[in-house]
Write a protein that holds these residues in place. Structure first.
Motif, mmCIF file in Angstrom:
data_model
loop_
_atom_site.group_PDB
_atom_site.id
_atom_site.type_symbol
_atom_site.label_atom_id
_atom_site.label_comp_id
_atom_site.label_asym_id
_atom_site.label_seq_id
_atom_site.Cartn_x
_atom_site.Cartn_y
_atom_site.Cartn_z
ATOM 1 N N PRO A 169 0.959 -1.205 0.037
ATOM 2 C CA PRO A 169 0.051 0.055 0.053
ATOM 3 C C PRO A 169 0.953 1.357 0.024
ATOM 4 N N ASP A 170 1.983 1.303 0.525
ATOM 5 C CA ASP A 170 2.885 2.502 0.726
ATOM 6 C C ASP A 170 3.441 2.812 -0.829
ATOM 7 N N LYS A 171 3.434 2.038 -1.731
ATOM 8 C CA LYS A 171 3.931 2.169 -2.879
ATOM 9 C C LYS A 171 2.611 2.511 -3.980
ATOM 10 N N ASN A 172 1.510 1.973 -3.484
ATOM 11 C CA ASN A 172 0.272 2.176 -4.401
ATOM 12 C C ASN A 172 -1.021 2.522 -3.573
ATOM 13 N N PRO A 173 -0.671 3.935 -3.103
ATOM 14 C CA PRO A 173 -1.472 4.694 -2.266
ATOM 15 C C PRO A 173 -2.950 5.056 -2.991
ATOM 16 N N GLY A 174 -4.006 4.536 -2.396
ATOM 17 C CA GLY A 174 -5.437 4.758 -2.984
ATOM 18 C C GLY A 174 -5.934 3.560 -4.217
ATOM 19 N N ALA B 237 -4.612 -3.004 -6.177
ATOM 20 C CA ALA B 237 -3.164 -3.207 -5.715
ATOM 21 C C ALA B 237 -3.453 -3.471 -3.909
ATOM 22 N N GLU B 238 -4.208 -3.084 -3.461
ATOM 23 C CA GLU B 238 -4.558 -3.327 -2.014
ATOM 24 C C GLU B 238 -4.878 -4.698 -1.906
ATOM 25 N N GLU B 239 -6.086 -5.424 -2.632
ATOM 26 C CA GLU B 239 -6.397 -6.451 -2.885
ATOM 27 C C GLU B 239 -5.670 -7.359 -2.972
ATOM 28 N N VAL C 209 -1.933 -11.870 -1.815
ATOM 29 C CA VAL C 209 -0.332 -12.438 -1.484
ATOM 30 C C VAL C 209 -0.331 -12.838 -0.297
ATOM 31 N N ASN C 210 -0.477 -11.933 0.772
ATOM 32 C CA ASN C 210 -0.205 -12.261 2.195
ATOM 33 C C ASN C 210 -0.742 -13.414 2.679
ATOM 34 N N GLU C 211 -2.321 -13.709 2.177
ATOM 35 C CA GLU C 211 -2.864 -14.734 2.553
ATOM 36 C C GLU C 211 -2.526 -15.988 1.939
#
Length: 377
Positions: free
Chosen positions: A35-40, A44-46, A51-53
Motif C-alpha cells: 500500500p505504501d507504493k500504491n496509495p489509494g 493493489a490493496e486487494e 499475496v499475504n494470505e
C-alpha cells in the motif's frame, strides 16, 4: 466450494517450489503491491492481501501440506458443512489428522501463533550501500502492553469460562432445509475461539495484550547491497499470540544514485572527459574511485569511448570476498568555441597530418574513403 485462486498461482510458483522460492516470490510481490507504493489503489490493496494470505498458508509446513492434500477446503473447514450431514468437518479433520497437523480444533485455535511480519522501506546513500552502514530506523508497530505484560488482564486478573460458547471456543448454528440438516461451526466472537475471557481486562490495551508504539531498531546493512535488497530481522515484527514467536521485520533497501558513478551489479562505470590533445598524445590523468584517487596513464592515439578497466575498484560482492571492477570510459570533448587564431592552428595541423599520411594517422578515415571510391566507381 471456495472461488479463491490457487495459492501457488497467486505467488507465481510451481507446486513443488522450495520454501526459499516461495519466500522470494512473496517478497517480490509484497513489495510490488505494498500500500505504501500504491496509495489509494484498491486493486493493489486487494492483491497485497491475496499475496499475504497465500504466503501465510504456503509458508507454514502444516497448513501447506493440508492445502496440498485438500485445496482450499482443507484450510476452510466450513466449506464442508452441508449436504445433509450433521457433521463438523473441522473436528473430523482434527480427529483423522491430529498427529499430522498438531491436534484438533481447540489446540489449533488456542495454540501459539506467530506474530505478523512487517516491511519497512529504507533509503541509503550510494557509498553506504558500497561499504555497509549501521542505521537506526523508526517504525510504529504493535508491542506487548507494558501495563499488563502482554496478558491482557488488569492486576493479574484470572480468566473465566466464556459464557458465549460455554468454554468450547465454538458457536454452532443448525439449519434444516429440504436437502437435509446443515451445521455451521464458527469461532466464538466473544472469546475469539479461546474458550476463556479475561474477567477484568487491562484498560491500556483493552484486553488485547498489545498496544501501538513507536520503536527504534538498529539495522546492520552489509557492504554490497543494492536496490530492492531485503534485510531480514528475525523476531522484530509484531508479537505472537498465546506465547507464539514474534513476526519478522523485512527492510527493503533503495539506494540513492551517485553523481558520477553508475553501478551494474558489482561493477562501477565512470565517464571521464579528456581533450583531443590528451587523446592524441597520451597523458596521465587522475581517476576517482569510491575510496581514493588513482593515477592512470592514457596511451597516445586513444580513441573516443575507449574503456579502461581498474581491477577490484568496484563494489564488494554480497556472496563472496571479491569486488567488482571500475570501468572508465574516456569521452573526447570537442571545443565548441574557437578563436580565429585557434581555427587557423587546427587547420594547419590537419593539413600537416594529411601530408604525412604514410604514418596512417587517419587509417580508419582512409579505409572508409577507399571503400566509397569502390562503391561509386
Amino acid at each position: 466450494m471456495s472461488e479463491k485462486r490457487d495459492y501457488y498461482e497467486v505467488l507465481g510458483v510451481k507446486k513443488d517450489a522450495s520454501e526459499a522460492d516461495i519466500k522470494k516470490a512473496f517478497r517480490k510481490l509484497a513489495m510490488q503491491y505494498h500500500p505504501d507504493k500504491n496509495p489509494g489503489d484498491k486493486k493493489a490493496e486487494e492483491r497485497f492481501k491475496e499475496v499475504n494470505e497465500a504466503y501465510g498458508i504456503l509458508s507454514d509446513p502444516q497448513t501447506k501440506e493440508r492445502y496440498d492434500r485438500f485445496g482450499h477446503a482443507g484450510i476452510d473447514p466450513s466449506a464442508f458443512s452441508g449436504g445433509g450431514f450433521n457433521v463438523n468437518f473441522e473436528d473430523l479433520f482434527g480427529d483423522l489428522f491430529g498427529g499430522m497437523f498438531g491436534g484438533g480444533t481447540r489446540s489449533r485455535r488456542t495454540g501459539p501463533r506467530k506474530g505478523a511480519d512487517i516491511q519497512k522501506n529504507l533509503r541509503i546513500k550510494f557509498e553506504e550501500a558500497a561499504f555497509g552502514v549501521k542505521k537506526q530506523i523508526q517504525l510504529t508497530k504493535y508491542v506487548l502492553c507494558d501495563e499488563c505484560g502482554g496478558t491482557g488482564a488488569a492486576d493479574n486478573a484470572a480468566k473465566i469460562r466464556c459464557h458465549g460458547c460455554n468454554g468450547s471456543g465454538e458457536v454452532r448454528t443448525t439449519q434444516r432445509t429440504p436437502f437435509g440438516q446443515f451445521t455451521n461451526v464458527t469461532p466464538c466472537p466473544r472469546c475469539n475461539g479461546q474458550g476463556e475471557v479475561i474477567e477484568t481486562p487491562c484498560k491500556r490495551c483493552s484486553g488485547s495484550g498489545k498496544v501501538r508504539s513507536e520503536v527504534t531498531i538498529a539495522v546492520d546493512i552489509p557492504a554490497g547491497v543494492d536496490n530492492d535488497s531485503v534485510i531480514s530481522l528475525k523476531g522484530q515484527g509484531e508479537p505472537g499470540g498465546n506465547g507464539g514467536p514474534n513476526g519478522d521485520l523485512y527492510v527493503i533497501i533503495s539506494v540513492s544514485p551517485h553523481k558520477i558513478f553508475n553501478r551494474r551489479g558489482t561493477d562501477l562505470w565512470l565517464e571521464i572527459p579528456i581533450t583531443f590533445t590528451q587523446a592524441a598524445l597520451g597523458d596521465t590523468i587522475t581517476v576517482p574511485t569510491l575510496e581514493e584517487k588513482v593515477v592512470y596513464k592514457i596511451p597516445p592515439g586513444t580513441q573516443p569511448e575507449t574503456i579502461f578497466r581498474l581491477k577490484g575498484k568496484g563494489i564488494k560482492s554480497l556472496r563472496s570476498a571479491r569486488s567488482g571492477d571500475l570501468n572508465v570510459k574516456v569521452i573526447i570533448e570537442i571545443p565548441t568555441k574557437l578563436s580565429n587564431e585557434e581555427k587557423k592552428l587546427l587547420r594547419k595541423l590537419d593539413e600537416t597530418i594529411k601530408k604525412g599520411q604514410s604514418n596512417d594517422a587517419y587509417a580508419k578515415r582512409n579505409k572508409f574513403l577507399e571503400a566509397m571510391k569502390e562503391l561509386f566507381s
